[in-house]
Structure formats: structure tokens, C-alpha cells
Design a protein around this motif. Structure first.
Motif, PDB file in Angstrom:
ATOM      1  N   LEU A  98       0.828  -1.210   0.000  1.00  0.00           N
ATOM      2  CA  LEU A  98       0.000   0.000   0.000  1.00  0.00           C
ATOM      3  C   LEU A  98       0.860   1.255   0.000  1.00  0.00           C
ATOM      4  O   LEU A  98       0.556   2.238  -0.696  1.00  0.00           O
ATOM      5  CB  LEU A  98      -0.932  -0.004   1.217  1.00  0.00           C
ATOM      6  N   ALA A  99       1.944   1.248   0.769  1.00  0.00           N
ATOM      7  CA  ALA A  99       2.826   2.420   0.834  1.00  0.00           C
ATOM      8  C   ALA A  99       3.408   2.728  -0.538  1.00  0.00           C
ATOM      9  O   ALA A  99       3.370   3.878  -0.997  1.00  0.00           O
ATOM     10  CB  ALA A  99       3.943   2.171   1.855  1.00  0.00           C
ATOM     11  N   PHE A 100       3.937   1.711  -1.206  1.00  0.00           N
ATOM     12  CA  PHE A 100       4.534   1.943  -2.517  1.00  0.00           C
ATOM     13  C   PHE A 100       3.480   2.259  -3.573  1.00  0.00           C
ATOM     14  O   PHE A 100       3.761   2.982  -4.539  1.00  0.00           O
ATOM     15  CB  PHE A 100       5.360   0.726  -2.945  1.00  0.00           C
ATOM     16  N   SER A 101       2.270   1.733  -3.419  1.00  0.00           N
ATOM     17  CA  SER A 101       1.200   2.022  -4.374  1.00  0.00           C
ATOM     18  C   SER A 101       0.726   3.464  -4.251  1.00  0.00           C
ATOM     19  O   SER A 101       0.383   4.108  -5.256  1.00  0.00           O
ATOM     20  CB  SER A 101       0.018   1.070  -4.161  1.00  0.00           C
ATOM     21  N   MET A 102       0.683   3.984  -3.028  1.00  0.00           N
ATOM     22  CA  MET A 102       0.230   5.360  -2.805  1.00  0.00           C
ATOM     23  C   MET A 102       1.303   6.396  -3.131  1.00  0.00           C
ATOM     24  O   MET A 102       0.995   7.521  -3.517  1.00  0.00           O
ATOM     25  CB  MET A 102      -0.196   5.526  -1.337  1.00  0.00           C
ATOM     26  N   ALA A 103       2.569   6.001  -2.975  1.00  0.00           N
ATOM     27  CA  ALA A 103       3.670   6.954  -3.156  1.00  0.00           C
ATOM     28  C   ALA A 103       3.716   7.473  -4.585  1.00  0.00           C
ATOM     29  O   ALA A 103       3.721   6.698  -5.538  1.00  0.00           O
ATOM     30  CB  ALA A 103       4.994   6.295  -2.792  1.00  0.00           C
ATOM     31  N   GLY A 104       3.733   8.783  -4.719  1.00  0.00           N
ATOM     32  CA  GLY A 104       3.845   9.400  -6.029  1.00  0.00           C
ATOM     33  C   GLY A 104       2.543   9.558  -6.770  1.00  0.00           C
ATOM     34  O   GLY A 104       2.495  10.266  -7.781  1.00  0.00           O
ATOM     35  N   PRO A 109       2.783  12.259  -1.738  1.00  0.00           N
ATOM     36  CA  PRO A 109       4.214  12.373  -2.059  1.00  0.00           C
ATOM     37  C   PRO A 109       4.998  11.248  -1.382  1.00  0.00           C
ATOM     38  O   PRO A 109       4.582  10.700  -0.361  1.00  0.00           O
ATOM     39  CB  PRO A 109       4.602  13.743  -1.498  1.00  0.00           C
ATOM     40  N   TRP A 110       6.171  10.934  -1.956  1.00  0.00           N
ATOM     41  CA  TRP A 110       6.999   9.859  -1.424  1.00  0.00           C
ATOM     42  C   TRP A 110       7.392  10.088   0.034  1.00  0.00           C
ATOM     43  O   TRP A 110       7.480   9.144   0.806  1.00  0.00           O
ATOM     44  CB  TRP A 110       8.262   9.700  -2.280  1.00  0.00           C
ATOM     45  N   MET A 111       7.632  11.337   0.409  1.00  0.00           N
ATOM     46  CA  MET A 111       8.082  11.635   1.767  1.00  0.00           C
ATOM     47  C   MET A 111       6.937  12.055   2.680  1.00  0.00           C
ATOM     48  O   MET A 111       7.166  12.611   3.755  1.00  0.00           O
ATOM     49  CB  MET A 111       9.148  12.730   1.732  1.00  0.00           C
ATOM     50  N   SER A 112       5.702  11.782   2.283  1.00  0.00           N
ATOM     51  CA  SER A 112       4.546  12.148   3.109  1.00  0.00           C
ATOM     52  C   SER A 112       4.463  11.260   4.335  1.00  0.00           C
ATOM     53  O   SER A 112       5.009  10.142   4.373  1.00  0.00           O
ATOM     54  CB  SER A 112       3.258  12.029   2.292  1.00  0.00           C
ATOM     55  N   LYS A 113       3.761  11.749   5.345  1.00  0.00           N
ATOM     56  CA  LYS A 113       3.621  10.978   6.579  1.00  0.00           C
ATOM     57  C   LYS A 113       2.820   9.696   6.357  1.00  0.00           C
ATOM     58  O   LYS A 113       3.023   8.696   7.048  1.00  0.00           O
ATOM     59  CB  LYS A 113       2.990  11.828   7.669  1.00  0.00           C
ATOM     60  N   GLN A 114       1.906   9.723   5.377  1.00  0.00           N
ATOM     61  CA  GLN A 114       1.117   8.516   5.099  1.00  0.00           C
ATOM     62  C   GLN A 114       2.003   7.390   4.552  1.00  0.00           C
ATOM     63  O   GLN A 114       1.931   6.238   5.014  1.00  0.00           O
ATOM     64  CB  GLN A 114       0.008   8.840   4.079  1.00  0.00           C
ATOM     65  N   VAL A 115       2.849   7.736   3.572  1.00  0.00           N
ATOM     66  CA  VAL A 115       3.720   6.726   2.962  1.00  0.00           C
ATOM     67  C   VAL A 115       4.777   6.259   3.949  1.00  0.00           C
ATOM     68  O   VAL A 115       4.991   5.056   4.140  1.00  0.00           O
ATOM     69  CB  VAL A 115       4.376   7.292   1.679  1.00  0.00           C
ATOM     70  N   LEU A 116       5.452   7.204   4.595  1.00  0.00           N
ATOM     71  CA  LEU A 116       6.505   6.848   5.554  1.00  0.00           C
ATOM     72  C   LEU A 116       5.933   6.078   6.739  1.00  0.00           C
ATOM     73  O   LEU A 116       6.567   5.159   7.271  1.00  0.00           O
ATOM     74  CB  LEU A 116       7.232   8.105   6.036  1.00  0.00           C
ATOM     75  N   GLY A 117       4.713   6.459   7.162  1.00  0.00           N
ATOM     76  CA  GLY A 117       4.075   5.764   8.278  1.00  0.00           C
ATOM     77  C   GLY A 117       3.784   4.310   7.944  1.00  0.00           C
ATOM     78  O   GLY A 117       4.060   3.399   8.749  1.00  0.00           O
ATOM     79  N   LEU A 118       3.247   4.054   6.739  1.00  0.00           N
ATOM     80  CA  LEU A 118       2.967   2.675   6.326  1.00  0.00           C
ATOM     81  C   LEU A 118       4.248   1.864   6.192  1.00  0.00           C
ATOM     82  O   LEU A 118       4.301   0.696   6.604  1.00  0.00           O
ATOM     83  CB  LEU A 118       2.210   2.681   4.995  1.00  0.00           C
ATOM     84  N   LEU A 119       5.295   2.477   5.635  1.00  0.00           N
ATOM     85  CA  LEU A 119       6.573   1.772   5.514  1.00  0.00           C
ATOM     86  C   LEU A 119       7.158   1.457   6.885  1.00  0.00           C
ATOM     87  O   LEU A 119       7.722   0.380   7.100  1.00  0.00           O
ATOM     88  CB  LEU A 119       7.564   2.608   4.699  1.00  0.00           C
ATOM     89  N   GLY A 120       7.020   2.415   7.825  1.00  0.00           N
ATOM     90  CA  GLY A 120       7.508   2.184   9.182  1.00  0.00           C
ATOM     91  C   GLY A 120       6.780   1.040   9.856  1.00  0.00           C
ATOM     92  O   GLY A 120       7.405   0.180  10.501  1.00  0.00           O
TER      93      GLY A 120
END
Length: 534
Positions: free
Chosen positions: A222-228, A232-243
Motif C-alpha cells: 500500500l505504501a509503494f502504491s500510494m507513493a507518487g 508524495p513519497w516523503m509524506s507521513k502517510q507513505v513513511l508511516g505505512l513503511l515504518g
């Protein structure tokens, strides 16, 4: 009746049972191949028909995640409950998923339905290989696993073209309607012809491991699907899911150490040959997804090839990709060496991926035919080699776990690939489109029109083209000329975005080649010590 006669009768009965079991396995693997092969050429038009081009990468990534998760857990379940029981359950899920896909009314529903179907489909291939691993040893196992490629190779002759023909002349929904009888037949064969063989008296399911693996892999995809695209790649949503994904993966590994029946046995993960295979499989998925799902988009969206034509162009490569497993199994049984095949196969595929980065709208279609055929030649031996080397590297008790874990790593790569490739594609498409659109369109078009231009569906859909034509006519007195310029800009942007996809695929294939250079050569006849035998 003499002892000799009785032994002859028993031998005949055993031979019949073995033959029927092999028929069931081969038919099941054919069904598994059916839903892969027939959808390749049809998928771009399916997305366009359901107005889902903006979710194209999700349509590949999410079902691949279902495949990956199914492959991971069903291997262990088959070690516990027997291959037959798990295969019956998987085929039943496939059947329900096929009906659901046929009735899908929008692209989101199709993604959900295909994911459900993929959960059933995912475990079929590794379990077919595991059944043959149970039945045969050493070189005989190599031969039969090689021969298992025959049904897949046979269908590869007609699968992509048939899927294209259904889409062009009837409806892509017939793909799923025609798959249903095959699933029923395979289900009956497994039910009545495959022996019931339970591996444990009191099995315990690693439910904690399964849940953690599902959470970790889902949040990562989900993180990689939402990124970009959505964020944005450095958004809290993407970084939060990756974390969250990283933390849960760490917890998962620790939990597997103490699990009585882990779904991902650490004895397998510590095996150097197995880890090399899994890593190479994960990275090579980027190149394979680029070939299988994004190259058809280049042919149909940029070069104007029909869906049927795309299927015909892909057919020789698909045939090679499946049939080459047959001689590969026999070569390995005879020479007992495999490293040279890995290196030459990945080297050829790397060269093809680099070649694809130079493709554009004016590239002759014959070049694409040649590239896809050579890619099939390069990758055709890899699945069979992966399966055999993985089985020879682990104790027989862990065959199901090994097959499930190996296919899980490959399918995680196939789930990650469209997420990352799709993000890169969308970013490149939008930036190129902004630069190449006619000034009249960018200045006068309303928000709805500009949003529709961000969807390359117009290149694959008559209704999409008609909607764009009406929008252009409203804002310009020179509608036809502006429309032609706008379509050219969309095609140019799609071409640039697909080139970025192929560049990333080539880089990933280079990493794969470097990884496979390190694979150790192990004996296919030696018995592997089981460090945790029951």
C-alpha cells in the motif's frame, strides 16, 4: 493366485493411481497457467473498459499481493494437512473468484474479485511442484518437474491470442466464464485422483505468523502504491505505512523463531542457495512485470496494435517461457549443474530489458516480437531451476514451506514492481503531459477535462476518445487540429512514462544478474540434513 501375480496386480493398480495423480497435477497446473497467460494481452483493454487506467498499477499489485500471501501460507498448510485437502480449497476459491470477476461492474470491483481469485490461484503452482517432490527423488524429480511445463507451454500457444480475441470480438468477461469449467474439472480430478496424505497427527497452524505476514506485506505494498500518486513519497502517510511494515516484519521474524510450526521456517531462510534464489526472484520481478503488463500497454497505447495482435506478438515468448522448463529439467538431471544456466539466462534477459528502453512509437513491431521472444528464451528455464534448486537445498519435510516461501518472495516482487513502476510511470506521464499539451488546452480547459487528460484511457477506448473530442470542441473553434495535437501529447507522455518503467526494470535486472553470480552449486543427489526433524 501366486505371489508374482498378486505383485503384478498391485503394481498395475499403483501405476494407475500414479498416472491419475499425475493427470490431476498437470491439469491443475494448466488451470494455474490459464489465468496468467490469457489476461496478459487483455488487461490494458479491461482497465480502459472499466475506466481504470489511473488504477492500472493497483490492478496488478493488489492481486499479486493476494498471490504472494496465498503462496506463503498454503505451503505450510499442505505440509500439515496434506496437498490434496489444500488444493481442493484453493480450486474452490478460484471458481468463486472467476464468477465474481465475470460480473465486475467497475475496475475497483474487478481488482477485489481478481485478488480473491488470486488467493485461490496462488497456492496451485507451488503445491503442484510439492506433490511431484513427494512422489519422486533426485534426477527423476527433475524430469517430472520439467515435464510439468508442458500444459503451461501448450496453453501459451493460444492463451494471449485467445484473450485478445475475446476482448476484441466478444468481451473480456468470457475469459472468466471459460475458465470456470476448467476449474470444475480440475477440482473433480484432485478430489478423486489425488491421494489423501496428511503429514501430521495434530497440526497447529501458525496463525500469528500468518497475520503478521499479511499486515507487513499489505502495508508495504500500500505504501509503494500510494507513493507518487495519492501522496508524495516523503509524506507521513507513505513513511508511516513503511515504518509499520518494517516493524511488523521484525516482529514476524522473531515470532517465527519460537513458533512450533512456522509458516516461514528459519532453517529455510538461513540456506544460502535458497536466499540467493529468493532475492534474485524478487528483483527479477520488476523486469518481468515490465514485459508482461507494461510492454502490452506500449504496443496498444503507443504503437496502436490491436489486443489480438498483442497476443500474437507475445505468444512465441510465452511458449518459450513455459516449454523451456522441459529440457531444463532433463539437462539438470543429466549434468547435475545449474549455475551456468542461471547466468546465461539472466544475462540475456538483462540485454533485452536494456533494449526495451529505446522503444518508441516508431519502433517496428517486429522488434517487439523479437525482444519478447528472446525474453522468453532467457527466462524460460528460470522457474523450473528455481523450483528444483530450492527443493534440493532443503530437507524433504520442508518442501511445502520452501515452495511457498520461494513463490512468496517472487510474488512480493511482482506486487512491489507495479506499485513502484506505476508511481514512476504516473509522475513521468503527468510532467511530460504538462510540457507537451497545446497551450490552448492548458489555458482554456476546465478542471474535469484536465483531469481526464491525466488518464491515458483515451488511447484505448472509443468512448474515452469521444468524450475528449466533445471537450475539445467546447473550448476550441479548431477542434479537430487541437484534438490531434492533444492525442499526440498523450501518446508522447505515455511513451516517456513507459520508457521510465523499462529503465527501472533494466536496473533491477542488473541487480538480479549480480546476485545470481553468487549462487553456490549444490549436489542434487545429496540428502539434506534436517536440523529440526520431528
Amino acid at each position: 493366485m501366486t505371489t508374482a501375480q498378486q505383485e503384478t496386480i498391485e503394481g498395475t493398480e499403483t501405476g494407475k493411481k500414479t498416472t491419475m495423480a499425475l493427470v490431476a497435477v498437470f491439469l491443475t497446473y494448466f488451470v494455474y497457467s490459464y489465468f496468467f497467460q490469457i489476461l496478459l494481452a487483455a488487461f490494458p483493454k479491461m482497465a480502459a473498459d472499466l475506466d481504470g487506467m489511473s488504477l492500472y498499477s493497483w490492478g496488478v499489485a493488489i492481486p499479486s499481493l493476494g498471490l504472494a500471501f496465498s503462496m506463503l501460507i498454503t505451503g505450510k498448510l499442505s505440509d500439515l494437512y496434506g496437498r490434496r485437502a489444500v488444493l481442493i480449497g484453493l480450486l474452490a476459491v478460484c471458481l468463486l473468484g472467476a464468477f465474481w470477476c465475470a460480473f465486475a461492474s467497475n475496475f475497483v470491483m474487478l481488482i477485489i474479485a481478481r485478488t480473491f481469485l488470486s488467493i485461490g490461484q496462488g497456492g496451485l503452482a507451488p503445491l503442484c511442484f510439492s506433490v511431484l517432490g513427494d512422489m519422486y527423488e533426485g534426477g527423476e524429480r527433475s524430469r517430472w518437474i520439467g515435464l510439468l511445463n508442458i500444459p503451461a507451454g501448450g496453453f501459451a500457444l493460444i492463451g494471449p491470442t485467445l484473450g485478445g480475441w475475446f476482448t476484441d470480438h466478444l468481451s473480456w468477461r468470457y475469459i472468466f466464464w471459460c475458465g470456470a469449467p476448467l476449474l470444475v474439472l480440475s477440482l473433480l480430478m484432485v478430489l478423486f485422483c489425488l491421494p489423501s496424505r496428511s503429514q501430521r497427527t495434530k497440526p497447529r497452524i501458525d496463525s500469528t505468523g500468518a497475520l503478521l505476514a499479511a499486515i507487513a506485506s499489505s502495508t508495504m505494498i500500500l505504501a509503494f502504491s500510494m507513493a507518487g500518486s495519492m501522496y508524495p513519497w516523503m509524506s507521513k502517510q507513505v513513511l508511516g505505512l513503511l515504518g509499520v511494515s518494517i516493524i511488523v516484519w521484525v516482529i514476524f521474524i522473531r515470532a517465527e523463531k519460537g513458533a512450533e510450526e512456522p509458516i516461514m521456517d528459519l532453517q529455510v531462510l538461513k540456506n544460502r542457495a535458497f536466499i540467493t534464489l529468493s532475492s534474485a526472484g524478487l528483483f527479477s520481478a520488476f523486469g518481468l512485470v515490465g514485459l508482461a503488463y507494461y510492454y502490452p500497454l506500449l504496443m496498444e497505447g503507443v504503437q496502436g496494435v490491436t489486443t489480438t495482435g498483442t497476443g500474437q506478438i507475445m505468444t512465441p515468448g510465452n511458449v518459450l517461457m513455459n516449454f523451456l522448463g522441459v529440457p531444463t529439467g532433463f539437462i539438470l538431471a543429466r549434468t547435475k549443474r545449474y549455475k551456468w544456466i542461471f547466468i546465461s539466462s539472466y544475462a540475456l534477459t538483462l540485454a533485452i530489458m536494456i533494449f526495451l528502453t529505446f522503444f518508441n512509437a516508431s519502433t517496428p513491431v517486429s522488434w517487439g516480437f523479437m525482444a519478447f521472444t528472446l525474453a522468453g528464451l532467457g527466462m524460460g528455464s528460470i522457474p523450473t531451476l528455481n523450483t528444483l534448486v530450492a527443493q534440493y537445498a532443503v530437507p524433504k519435510r520442508l518442501l511445502g514451506v520452501a515452495m511457498g516461501t520461494l513463490y512468496f518472495s517472487v510474488m512480493i516482487g511482482q506486487a512491489l514492481a507495479p506499485a513502484i513502476l506505476g508511481s514512476a510511470m504516473n509522475m513521468t506521464y503527468n510532467s511530460t503531459l504538462q510540457k507537451s499539451l497545446p497551450a490552448e488546452v492548458t489555458q482554456l480547459a476546465d478542471q474535469a477535462t484536465m483531469k481526464s487528460l491525466g488518464n491515458s484511457r483515451v488511447l484505448l477506448s472509443e468512448s474515452g476518445m469521444e468524450t475528449l473530442r466533445k471537450s475539445i470542441n467546447k473550448i476550441s473553434s479548431n477542434g479537430p487540429a487541437v484534438l490531434q495535437q492533444t492525442v499526440s501529447a498523450i501518446r508522447l507522455s505515455l511513451e516517456a512514462s513507459l520508457r521510465m518503467v523499462f529503465i527501472i526494470g533494466a536496473i533491477a535486472m542488473l541487480l538480479t544478474f549480480l546476485i545470481i553470480l553468487t549462487i553456490p552449486e549444490i549436489s542434487i543427489d545429496a540428502k539434506v540434513e534436517d536440523k529440526k526433524a520431528p
